[in-house]
Scaffold this active site. Structure first.
Site, PDB file in Angstrom:
ATOM      1  N   GLY A 490      24.428  45.871  36.366  1.00  0.00           N
ATOM      2  CA  GLY A 490      23.528  44.848  36.904  1.00  0.00           C
ATOM      3  C   GLY A 490      24.258  43.779  37.695  1.00  0.00           C
ATOM      4  O   GLY A 490      23.662  42.807  38.139  1.00  0.00           O
ATOM      5  N   ILE A 650      34.404  35.928  48.721  1.00  0.00           N
ATOM      6  CA  ILE A 650      33.147  36.349  48.089  1.00  0.00           C
ATOM      7  C   ILE A 650      32.490  37.412  48.984  1.00  0.00           C
ATOM      8  O   ILE A 650      32.180  37.156  50.143  1.00  0.00           O
ATOM      9  CB  ILE A 650      32.211  35.133  47.894  1.00  0.00           C
ATOM     10  CG1 ILE A 650      32.846  34.112  46.928  1.00  0.00           C
ATOM     11  CG2 ILE A 650      30.835  35.571  47.395  1.00  0.00           C
ATOM     12  CD1 ILE A 650      33.078  34.590  45.514  1.00  0.00           C
ATOM     13  N   LEU A 651      32.299  38.592  48.427  1.00  0.00           N
ATOM     14  CA  LEU A 651      31.779  39.705  49.228  1.00  0.00           C
ATOM     15  C   LEU A 651      30.283  39.559  49.503  1.00  0.00           C
ATOM     16  O   LEU A 651      29.801  39.940  50.558  1.00  0.00           O
ATOM     17  CB  LEU A 651      32.037  41.041  48.524  1.00  0.00           C
ATOM     18  CG  LEU A 651      33.510  41.442  48.374  1.00  0.00           C
ATOM     19  CD1 LEU A 651      33.632  42.731  47.579  1.00  0.00           C
ATOM     20  CD2 LEU A 651      34.177  41.589  49.732  1.00  0.00           C
ATOM     21  N   PRO A 653      27.275  36.616  48.640  1.00  0.00           N
ATOM     22  CA  PRO A 653      26.954  35.347  47.985  1.00  0.00           C
ATOM     23  C   PRO A 653      25.752  35.440  47.046  1.00  0.00           C
ATOM     24  O   PRO A 653      25.664  34.676  46.090  1.00  0.00           O
ATOM     25  CB  PRO A 653      26.666  34.398  49.156  1.00  0.00           C
ATOM     26  CG  PRO A 653      26.518  35.236  50.362  1.00  0.00           C
ATOM     27  CD  PRO A 653      27.217  36.544  50.105  1.00  0.00           C
ATOM     28  N   GLN A 659      26.078  36.263  39.313  1.00  0.00           N
ATOM     29  CA  GLN A 659      27.119  36.456  38.305  1.00  0.00           C
ATOM     30  C   GLN A 659      27.548  35.108  37.716  1.00  0.00           C
ATOM     31  O   GLN A 659      27.674  34.966  36.499  1.00  0.00           O
ATOM     32  CB  GLN A 659      28.343  37.145  38.917  1.00  0.00           C
ATOM     33  CG  GLN A 659      28.192  38.637  39.058  1.00  0.00           C
ATOM     34  CD  GLN A 659      28.290  39.309  37.699  1.00  0.00           C
ATOM     35  OE1 GLN A 659      27.349  39.290  36.912  1.00  0.00           O
ATOM     36  NE2 GLN A 659      29.424  39.877  37.391  1.00  0.00           N
ATOM     37  N   GLY A 724      33.063  38.245  37.269  1.00  0.00           N
ATOM     38  CA  GLY A 724      32.079  38.500  36.222  1.00  0.00           C
ATOM     39  C   GLY A 724      32.200  37.612  35.001  1.00  0.00           C
ATOM     40  O   GLY A 724      31.225  37.372  34.297  1.00  0.00           O
ATOM     41  N   GLU A 725      33.399  37.159  34.718  1.00  0.00           N
ATOM     42  CA  GLU A 725      33.590  36.455  33.452  1.00  0.00           C
ATOM     43  C   GLU A 725      33.841  34.964  33.583  1.00  0.00           C
ATOM     44  O   GLU A 725      33.562  34.190  32.677  1.00  0.00           O
ATOM     45  CB  GLU A 725      34.718  37.135  32.667  1.00  0.00           C
ATOM     46  CG  GLU A 725      34.236  38.458  32.115  1.00  0.00           C
ATOM     47  CD  GLU A 725      35.350  39.382  31.663  1.00  0.00           C
ATOM     48  OE1 GLU A 725      35.675  39.352  30.486  1.00  0.00           O
ATOM     49  OE2 GLU A 725      35.893  40.128  32.508  1.00  0.00           O
TER      50      GLU A 725
HETATM   51 MO1  MOS Z   1      34.388  41.860  30.002  1.00  0.00          MO
HETATM   52  S1  MOS Z   1      34.307  40.848  28.200  1.00  0.00           S
HETATM   53  O1  MOS Z   1      35.971  42.492  29.922  1.00  0.00           O
HETATM   54  O2  MOS Z   1      33.121  43.033  29.990  1.00  0.00           O
END
Ligand code: MOS
Length: 758
Positions: A490, A650-651, A653, A659, A724-725
């Site tokens: 996602g 940033i590929l 926006p 994210q 992502g994190e």
């Molecule tokens: Mo991330 S916690 O490495 O999906």
């Protein structure tokens, strides 16, 4: 070809609706455009199939029985009533389960969460361990029969209290390959001697995974020789290897398919018991089996974030310069996994202090294995560190952003390397301007009865890239297909890689499709550690380069490209053109048609990520928030948020902003409402449901504004970092700092619930 086979062939491909129109073929410029998700329409129409939804012929359904003790032995397991229940096909326990090997555990060559035997013996290792699987004609029948299994145990004393065990914590051998301790000078003495100092303990609770899609598997055996699993995994390729090892098969004999995953956040990064249990069940009943773990089951068999106790001590002179930094503490793990969570990683890279001590210890509990959970370590580590920085700013009576600027290091403070890219100060500058940051005295602002406060904190997450392989096929009709066994949970993986590939090929977006989510495709790393975008970008770039070189070679002397080397060309308008004379060139379609080839295909593997050795590489950000606290009830409402990030190029926006927003939303839950409640007498999780484990809902989340520097990292492929994190990091600290600013009360114990504020 059966309908199902056909679907398996095509479902991962986003084919353009109509044949490509040569007139619409545009110039390049896809990177950085807010392209909507290519899989959006499929999801909106309900046509995107998640693991449990895969239509297989004649499926049976499985339900799990979980242990109700934390440690001991099963002395008797009686399935006779369950066996008689309607629709029941099999009751699988350690007494009759197929023999399988223990899975290889994370960091020792495999990606299972733990290396315990799965249904192979009578030993119980945690409260919630699966001890039986019921297979029936329907899901309801399986679940009803699961209630009828009678179990007797011989109970042993279990270690389930983090607080009791932390006295005997020990340093782990390493933390994700890094030393568990780092020191320079004498930090304790320097703290003692410092003119200004803070020295406090911070606590974070256990947190559990609650992705919208619960873990699910459909397992299909083909003549007992080959296995296909549709599985909600973040780690397709590793999962096929892990299952192959367990069942004594060649990895090629196990196919894992996972085109759509409904959120993972790390909880689907390692293999949990549900997947091999489903494969075992399908073997036993000689039929395809569907195993959808219940919401409660996720709490029982999937681990979450460790609890932690962390100490941060900071010493500084009048000028605000840090003279000493200590970040140490304890997390929990188990004897059957290998994951000390890296809460000290931010402190290793964020601030320069001449004396420092950084150290982590662990205790082993008799619980389900702890695991990755969005920025494992960094999210709880930034809570402690960035709260402490704010506390020091208060002691020094200095703007907390200014204190961070004063302590911005010129090079990595604990590694003898330059930063590959670091524009944190710029992220703060832009964020402060956009947010309207003004440093105010604690408890000095009100809105009616509500106390108002603002807080900031630094976001930090390391850069990771792994070796990855991709394949590309450019066809004579002017379309291209890119293939790699990436995972899409996602985040927008397919969307941004289509943009990236279209850019590198000079093709319109709708001429490029992306196949992923299948272990039969070229191997890509797991979607974890925010590595996937940079890993895929490097592999796809190498693959496209190889294909373009091949096209150039076959173009021949009749082509306007004759005599040009790879270095002399550029791509646009669906073809290859001379750099020196952009009018001189030929389209892919023209080359292939002229030489009578249907397509050209190339496969390539990215180079090793040497940039991670050469430089200190991380992503950074500045979290700004405003909270309102009700002085009578202690209720905290987050009323405003701005995240300002420094994460390379940033590929897309649109997907990137989602994210970051998602990370911040998850951080608001971590800060204010989420907490796994654990009965220390039995080791049982007491709030194993979304009714009692409160993840943020719309009313908990204010509008979240996202900005970013968008400065490419010249040492990373395509200038790209993972995103992502990082969004969750710094969030809990920003909220705690804002709560302090609103109320004058410092909460060092998450979550910040109303009882702690009264
Ligand atoms: Mo991330 S916690 O490495 O999906």
């Amino acid at each position: 070809m059966s309908k199902m086979q056909k679907m398996m062939e095509t479902v991962m491909l986003y084919m353009p609706d109509a044949a490509p129109d040569p007139l619409s073929q545009s110039q390049r410029g896809h990177i950085g455009k807010p392209l909507s998700r290519v899989d959006g329409p499929l999801k909106v129409k309900g046509e995107a199939l998640f693991s449990a939804e895969y239509p297989v012929e004649n499926p049976a359904y499985a339900a799990i029985v979980y242990s109700s003790i934390a440690k001991g032995k099963i002395t008797k397991i009686d399935g006779s009533s369950a066996e008689k229940a309607s629709g029941v096909l099999a009751i699988i326990t350690h007494e009759n389960a197929p023999n399988v090997k223990n899975p290889p555990v994370f960091m020792s060559g495999g990606v299972a969460a733990s290396d315990l035997p799965i249904l192979q013996d009578a030993t119980v290792h945690w409260n919630g361990q699966p001890i039986a699987v019921i297979v029936a004609e329907t899901q309801d029948q399986a679940e009803a029969a699961a209630q009828l299994v009678q179990v007797e145990y011989e109970t042993a004393a279990a270690d389930v209290s983090f607080d009791t065990l932390k006295q005997i914590a020990t340093p782990p051998a390493n933390i994700l390959g890094e030393p568990s301790e780092l020191k320079s000078g004498d930090a304790e003495t320097a703290i003692e001697a410092a003119e200004f100092k803070v020295n406090n303990l911070y606590r974070t609770p256990r947190y559990n995974h609650n992705a919208i899609e619960p873990h699910a598997t459909v397992a299909v055996w083909h003549d007992d020789q080959r296995l296909t699993v549709f599985d909600s995994t973040q780690s397709i390729h590793n999962l096929s290897h892990t299952l192959a090892e367990m069942f004594g098969m060649e990895p090629e004999a196990v196919r894992v398919i996972a085109p759509f995953v409904g959120g993972g956040f790390g909880g689907k990064g390692t293999m949990w018991w549900n997947t091999p249990l489903c494969a075992m069940a399908a073997k036993v009943v000689s039929r395809p089996v569907k195993l959808s773990v219940s919401r409660e089951g996720i709490f029982r068999l999937v681990g979450g974030r460790t609890p932690s106790e962390q100490r941060v001590a900071l010493g500084a002179g009048k000028d605000g310069k840090l003279t000493a930094l200590i970040h140490s503490g304890i997390t929990a793990t188990t004897t059957h996994n290998n994951f000390p969570e890296q809460f000290t990683f931010p402190a290793r890279h964020l601030y320069a202090a001449e004396n420092f001590y950084i150290g982590q210890k662990v205790v082993n509990l008799d619980t389900v294995a702890n695991t990755f959970m969005r920025a494992p370590g960094e999210s709880i580590g930034t809570f402690a560190l960035e709260s402490a920085i704010d506390e020091l700013a208060d002691v020094l009576n200095i703007d907390p952003i200014e204190l961070r600027r004063i302590n911005e290091p010129a090079q990595d403070p604990t590694r003898n390397t330059e930063f590959s890219m670091r524009n944190l100060t710029e992220a703060y500058r832009r964020g402060a301007e956009k947010f309207g940051w003004q440093h105010q005295a604690p408890r000095s602002q009100r809105d009616g009865k509500w106390l108002v406060g603002q807080g900031v904190a630094t976001a930090y997450y390391p850069y990771y890239r792994f070796v990855s392989t991709a394949r590309v096929r450019i066809s004579a009709d002017g379309t291209a297909v890119v293939q790699t066994s990436a995972q899409e949970m996602g985040m927008g993986t397919a969307t941004v890689q289509i943009q990236h590939a279209a850019e590198r090929l000079g093709l319109p977006i709708d001429c490029v499709s992306f196949a992923y989510g299948d272990s039969n495709l070229p191997p890509a790393p797991l979607a974890g550690g925010s590595n996937q975008t940079s890993s895929n970008v490097a592999a796809i770039a190498a693959t496209i380069e190889k294909a373009l070189r091949e096209l150039l070679a076959i173009a021949g002397d009749d082509s306007p490209l004759a005599g040009l080397n790879y270095e002399d060309i550029e791509v646009h308008d669906a073809g290859i053109f001379s750099r020196a004379n952009p009018l001189k060139g030929e389209t892919y379609a023209s080359i292939l048609q002229r030489v009578g080839q249907e397509s050209v295909e190339a496969e390539a593997t990215s180079d090793k990520p040497s940039e991670m050795q050469d430089y200190s590489m991380g992503s950074y950000g500045a979290q700004f928030c405003e909270v309102r606290v009700n002085p009578e009830s202690g209720e905290v409402r987050v009323s405003r948020w701005l995240g300002s990030f420094d994460c390379g190029k940033i590929l897309n926006p649109k997907t990137a902003t989602s994210q970051f927003r998602g990370g911040i939303t998850m951080g608001i839950g971590m800060a204010l409402t989420e907490e796994t409640l654990f009965d220390e007498r039995t080791g049982r999780i007491m709030n194993a449901s979304l009714a009692e484990y409160h993840v943020p809902v719309h009313l908990d989340v204010p509008p979240i504004e996202i900005i970013y520097n968008d400065i490419p990292d010249e040492h990373a492929p395509s200038g790209v970092h993972g995103i992502g994190e990082i969004g969750i990091t710094g969030v809990a600290a920003a909220i705690a700092n804002a709560v302090f600013n609103a109320t004058g009360k410092r909460i060092r114990d998450l979550p910040i619930t109303l009882d702690k504020l009264l």
